[in-house]
Design an enzyme around this catalytic site. Structure first.
Site, PDB file in Angstrom:
ATOM      1  N   LYS A  20       0.840  -1.198   0.000  1.00  0.00           N
ATOM      2  CA  LYS A  20       0.000   0.000   0.000  1.00  0.00           C
ATOM      3  C   LYS A  20       0.878   1.252   0.000  1.00  0.00           C
ATOM      4  CE  LYS A  20      -1.774   2.697   2.953  1.00  0.00           C
ATOM      5  NZ  LYS A  20      -1.626   3.986   2.219  1.00  0.00           N
ATOM      6  N   GLY A  66       6.843   4.611   8.516  1.00  0.00           N
ATOM      7  CA  GLY A  66       5.987   5.784   8.673  1.00  0.00           C
ATOM      8  C   GLY A  66       6.144   6.378  10.060  1.00  0.00           C
ATOM      9  N   SER A  67       5.070   6.965  10.551  1.00  0.00           N
ATOM     10  CA  SER A  67       5.153   7.684  11.825  1.00  0.00           C
ATOM     11  C   SER A  67       5.214   6.714  13.010  1.00  0.00           C
ATOM     12  CB  SER A  67       3.950   8.603  11.984  1.00  0.00           C
ATOM     13  OG  SER A  67       2.764   7.842  12.030  1.00  0.00           O
ATOM     14  N   THR A  68       5.820   7.163  14.085  1.00  0.00           N
ATOM     15  CA  THR A  68       5.921   6.356  15.305  1.00  0.00           C
ATOM     16  C   THR A  68       4.527   6.066  15.859  1.00  0.00           C
ATOM     17  OG1 THR A  68       8.107   7.215  15.785  1.00  0.00           O
ATOM     18  CG2 THR A  68       6.875   6.345  17.653  1.00  0.00           C
ATOM     19  N   GLU A  69       3.654   7.060  15.739  1.00  0.00           N
ATOM     20  CA  GLU A  69       2.285   6.905  16.235  1.00  0.00           C
ATOM     21  C   GLU A  69       1.581   5.709  15.574  1.00  0.00           C
ATOM     22  OE1 GLU A  69       0.090  10.270  14.965  1.00  0.00           O
ATOM     23  OE2 GLU A  69      -1.790   9.553  15.831  1.00  0.00           O
ATOM     24  N   GLY A 118       3.041   3.322  13.863  1.00  0.00           N
ATOM     25  CA  GLY A 118       3.839   2.122  14.149  1.00  0.00           C
ATOM     26  C   GLY A 118       3.429   1.467  15.463  1.00  0.00           C
ATOM     27  N   CYS A 174      13.460  10.389   7.408  1.00  0.00           N
ATOM     28  CA  CYS A 174      13.403   9.891   8.784  1.00  0.00           C
ATOM     29  C   CYS A 174      14.763   9.971   9.476  1.00  0.00           C
ATOM     30  CB  CYS A 174      12.869   8.470   8.803  1.00  0.00           C
ATOM     31  SG  CYS A 174      13.653   7.422   7.592  1.00  0.00           S
TER      32      CYS A 174
HETATM   33  P1  NAI Z   1       1.659   7.982   8.624  1.00  0.00           P
HETATM   34  O1  NAI Z   1       2.435   7.089   9.516  1.00  0.00           O
HETATM   35  O2  NAI Z   1       0.236   8.260   8.973  1.00  0.00           O
HETATM   36  O3  NAI Z   1       1.672   7.375   7.130  1.00  0.00           O
HETATM   37  C1  NAI Z   1       2.594   6.423   6.649  1.00  0.00           C
HETATM   38  C2  NAI Z   1       1.863   5.307   5.936  1.00  0.00           C
HETATM   39  O4  NAI Z   1       1.032   4.612   6.872  1.00  0.00           O
HETATM   40  C3  NAI Z   1       0.908   5.773   4.839  1.00  0.00           C
HETATM   41  O5  NAI Z   1       0.913   4.835   3.790  1.00  0.00           O
HETATM   42  C4  NAI Z   1      -0.436   5.774   5.537  1.00  0.00           C
HETATM   43  O6  NAI Z   1      -1.530   5.641   4.655  1.00  0.00           O
HETATM   44  C5  NAI Z   1      -0.308   4.560   6.422  1.00  0.00           C
HETATM   45  N1  NAI Z   1      -1.196   4.545   7.601  1.00  0.00           N
HETATM   46  C6  NAI Z   1      -1.714   5.608   8.276  1.00  0.00           C
HETATM   47  N2  NAI Z   1      -2.468   5.164   9.316  1.00  0.00           N
HETATM   48  C7  NAI Z   1      -2.421   3.818   9.301  1.00  0.00           C
HETATM   49  C8  NAI Z   1      -2.973   2.795  10.120  1.00  0.00           C
HETATM   50  N3  NAI Z   1      -3.737   3.079  11.177  1.00  0.00           N
HETATM   51  N4  NAI Z   1      -2.694   1.498   9.835  1.00  0.00           N
HETATM   52  C9  NAI Z   1      -1.918   1.189   8.784  1.00  0.00           C
HETATM   53  N5  NAI Z   1      -1.367   2.109   7.962  1.00  0.00           N
HETATM   54  C10 NAI Z   1      -1.624   3.411   8.218  1.00  0.00           C
HETATM   55  O7  NAI Z   1       2.467   9.334   8.494  1.00  0.00           O
HETATM   56  P2  NAI Z   1       1.892  10.786   8.098  1.00  0.00           P
HETATM   57  O8  NAI Z   1       0.621  11.045   8.840  1.00  0.00           O
HETATM   58  O9  NAI Z   1       1.886  10.866   6.630  1.00  0.00           O
HETATM   59  O10 NAI Z   1       3.031  11.734   8.673  1.00  0.00           O
HETATM   60  C11 NAI Z   1       3.026  12.144  10.031  1.00  0.00           C
HETATM   61  C12 NAI Z   1       4.428  12.260  10.559  1.00  0.00           C
HETATM   62  O11 NAI Z   1       5.012  10.984  10.585  1.00  0.00           O
HETATM   63  C13 NAI Z   1       5.384  13.106   9.723  1.00  0.00           C
HETATM   64  O12 NAI Z   1       5.310  14.449  10.040  1.00  0.00           O
HETATM   65  C14 NAI Z   1       6.704  12.515  10.089  1.00  0.00           C
HETATM   66  O13 NAI Z   1       7.160  13.088  11.286  1.00  0.00           O
HETATM   67  C15 NAI Z   1       6.395  11.053  10.331  1.00  0.00           C
HETATM   68  N6  NAI Z   1       6.737  10.205   9.177  1.00  0.00           N
HETATM   69  C16 NAI Z   1       7.866   9.461   9.228  1.00  0.00           C
HETATM   70  C17 NAI Z   1       8.236   8.709   8.142  1.00  0.00           C
HETATM   71  C18 NAI Z   1       9.480   7.908   8.146  1.00  0.00           C
HETATM   72  O14 NAI Z   1      10.039   7.651   7.105  1.00  0.00           O
HETATM   73  N7  NAI Z   1       9.929   7.426   9.267  1.00  0.00           N
HETATM   74  C19 NAI Z   1       7.459   8.698   6.903  1.00  0.00           C
HETATM   75  C20 NAI Z   1       6.240   9.454   6.970  1.00  0.00           C
HETATM   76  C21 NAI Z   1       5.927  10.202   8.079  1.00  0.00           C
HETATM   77 MG    MG Z   2      -0.921   9.887   9.635  1.00  0.00          MG
END
Ligand code: NAI
Ligand code: MG
Length: 491
Positions: free
Chosen positions: A195, A247-250, A252, A303
């Site tokens: 996804k 993705g985000s720690t939250e 994760g 990240c």
């Molecule tokens: P996010 O963690 O919500 O999104 C990342 C991926 O997870 C996307 O594909 C999203 O559709 C998916 N996702 C969202 N909620 C989910 C759930 N409950 N279950 C499964 N998959 C889910 O990140 P977001 O909201 O785009 O960004 C927020 C913050 O997170 C950013 O400001 C940044 O600090 C951090 N982040 C860190 C990343 C990294 O590479 N470590 C990448 C993206 C964001």
């Molecule tokens: Mg998000």
């Protein structure tokens, strides 16, 4: 386009020395009006869609499927069928052929992919062209090489594939994160449901064409687009054996809670707040370039970005002066312009998050510097920013900003640098700048970070494992280590 005032500092340079624009043509990319899901080697019509846009000017690019739980289940079923129907028992040498083909096709079509990546995600074309695409192809080449050597990689452990892998990726390196996830999964004999992030689905959808060209058996890789609810449906699918998430720690943490007790394998690659530590004996100009690369590369949507700069007190003033001067030469603007250094912020939501955290930095008492630059009117933009006078306790020193924003702190001794650098819930990466080899080793052994770069930053190679400690996640991607999450062992 950025009109930077070049008369800053003591060197007299005419202020009107602007670069002529050098736009990369987008004619090479054909974007369809509407995309479905790639399931079982075919395009599946979505029941709902949303619009994906170009962050540089908010231009609508295409309607893309918003995957429902039922649609995710179909994709998982297709992956299961392909797994049972031959992929998992194919000799490694045969799987390798497909991976080599995919790698070569990515190279052949790299300009097309690079343009689409910059258009849909906002990153400068010189980065997608010179970093994202070469590295994505390199990951497929690298893991193709392992496919028939797993027994040697893990001697006497009888490695076998895990099954169906559900993979959820972010928007900062859309195609590269796809490569990091898909290449090792296939090399190990798994099938995949991936996804992409909601704001950047287009290169993953173009990748489906590559899969067809490579004649990958139907169902081995399935792609379902959509937002977090689609990702959650994938996590909850009963027939998925492994989840890989970046993705985000939250989110994760949420995924970890959902999977607790299910026996499914999980790897998490989450946020970071990396320390980039500069000692007074370093090559100063080189360090300045490394600092700039560390935090302004990809608009700071990284990240492992070097977002906390620790400077030894004795060189604080000359370093900050050089850094601010260098910042004033960064060209902010159209991602498709070959001269652009800093492109568009990926989304309105991310821009808002950056603005909120930057406002908190000003509020808490840090001193802000932004070079004079004219930002385009449409689209999402944020000027490169440096905060000085930052205390450890400020939010801008603690929280991941994920934007082009650097917080500068100081230290006197290596012990103090270490103490401050490790004072974070994250532990993904770090940088050390010094001429002393022994100090590099001393620091690297004590920094709680998955990757420590010495006299460089943000350097990537498929042979090198990447991943975090603490709230930056667990599991490694890349290298030999990156195979393990996709294997079971008879032990
Ligand atoms: P996010 O963690 O919500 O999104 C990342 C991926 O997870 C996307 O594909 C999203 O559709 C998916 N996702 C969202 N909620 C989910 C759930 N409950 N279950 C499964 N998959 C889910 O990140 P977001 O909201 O785009 O960004 C927020 C913050 O997170 C950013 O400001 C940044 O600090 C951090 N982040 C860190 C990343 C990294 O590479 N470590 C990448 C993206 C964001
Ligand atoms: Mg998000």
């Amino acid at each position: 386009m950025a009109e930077v005032d070049k008369t800053r500092g003591d060197v007299d340079v005419p202020g009107d020395w602007a670069y002529a624009s050098a736009p990369e043509s987008r004619d090479i990319v054909h974007i369809r009006d509407r995309y479905g899901y790639f399931v079982g080697g075919k395009w599946l019509e979505p029941s709902e869609t949303y619009e994906t846009i170009a962050p540089r000017d908010e231009e609508p690019l295409a309607a893309v499927g918003q995957g429902t739980a039922a649609e995710v289940r179909r994709a998982v079923a297709a992956a299961r069928e392909a797994y049972a129907d031959g992929w998992s028992s194919l000799p490694g040498s045969e799987r390798a052929k497909y991976l080599f083909r995919i790698a070569r096709l990515l190279q052949e079509r790299s300009r097309e992919f690079a343009v689409l990546e910059s258009l849909n995600g906002g990153k400068p074309i010189k980065e997608s062209r010179d970093v994202d695409l070469p590295l994505a192809a390199a990951h497929f080449f690298y893991y193709a090489g392992w496919a028939d050597k797993l027994e040697y990689a893990f001697p006497n452990r009888h490695p076998r594939p895990v099954g169906v892998a559900g993979q959820i990726i972010p928007w900062n390196f859309p195609l590269l994160m796809l490569a990091w996830k898909v290449a090792p999964a296939l090399a190990c004999g798994n099938t995949v449901v991936l996804k992409p992030a909601e704001t950047t689905p287009l290169t993953a959808l173009l990748f489906c064409e590559v899969l067809r060209q490579a004649e990958l058996p139907p169902g081995v890789v399935n792609i379902v687009t959509g937002d977090g609810s689609t990702g959650a449906a994938l996590v909850e699918s009963e027939d998925v054996d492994k989840i890989a998430f970046t993705g985000s720690t939250e989110v994760g943490k949420e995924i970890q809670r959902r999977l607790a007790g299910t026996g499914k394998k999980l790897t998490l690659e989450l946020g970071g707040k990396a320390a980039n530590i500069v000692f007074d004996d370093c090559a100063l100009d080189q360090a300045v370039e490394g600092i700039v690369n560390g935090i302004y590369f990809n608009q700071g949507h990284v990240c492992c970005a070097g977002s906390r700069l620790f400077v030894q007190e004795s060189i604080y003033e000359p370093l900050v002066a050089k850094l601010e001067r260098r910042l004033s030469t960064l060209r902010v603007g159209d991602p498709l312009d070959k001269n652009t250094d800093v492109g568009a912020i990926n989304s309105a939501a991310q821009l808002e998050r950056i603005e909120e955290l930057v406002a908190s930095g000003v509020e808490e008492g840090a001193e802000i510097y932004q070079p004079p630059c004219v930002l385009p009117e449409k689209g999402y933009w944020f000027a490169p920013t440096v905060f000085t006078n930052v205390a450890q306790s400020y939010r801008i020193a603690q929280e991941e900003i994920f934007g082009p924003v650097l917080s500068v702190l100081t230290f006197r001794t290596p012990e103090e640098a270490l103490e401050k650098a490790n004072n974070t819930p994250y532990g993904l990466s770090a940088g050390v700048w010094t001429e002393k080899g022994s100090r590099i080793l001393w620091m690297a052994q004590r920094l709680r970070a998955g990757v420590v770069w010495a006299n460089t930053f943000n350097r990537f190679d498929p042979t090198s494992p990447f991943g975090g400690y603490k709230e930056s996640g667990f599991g490694r991607e890349g290298g030999l280590h990156g195979l393990e999450p996709y294997l079971r062992f008879d032990e």
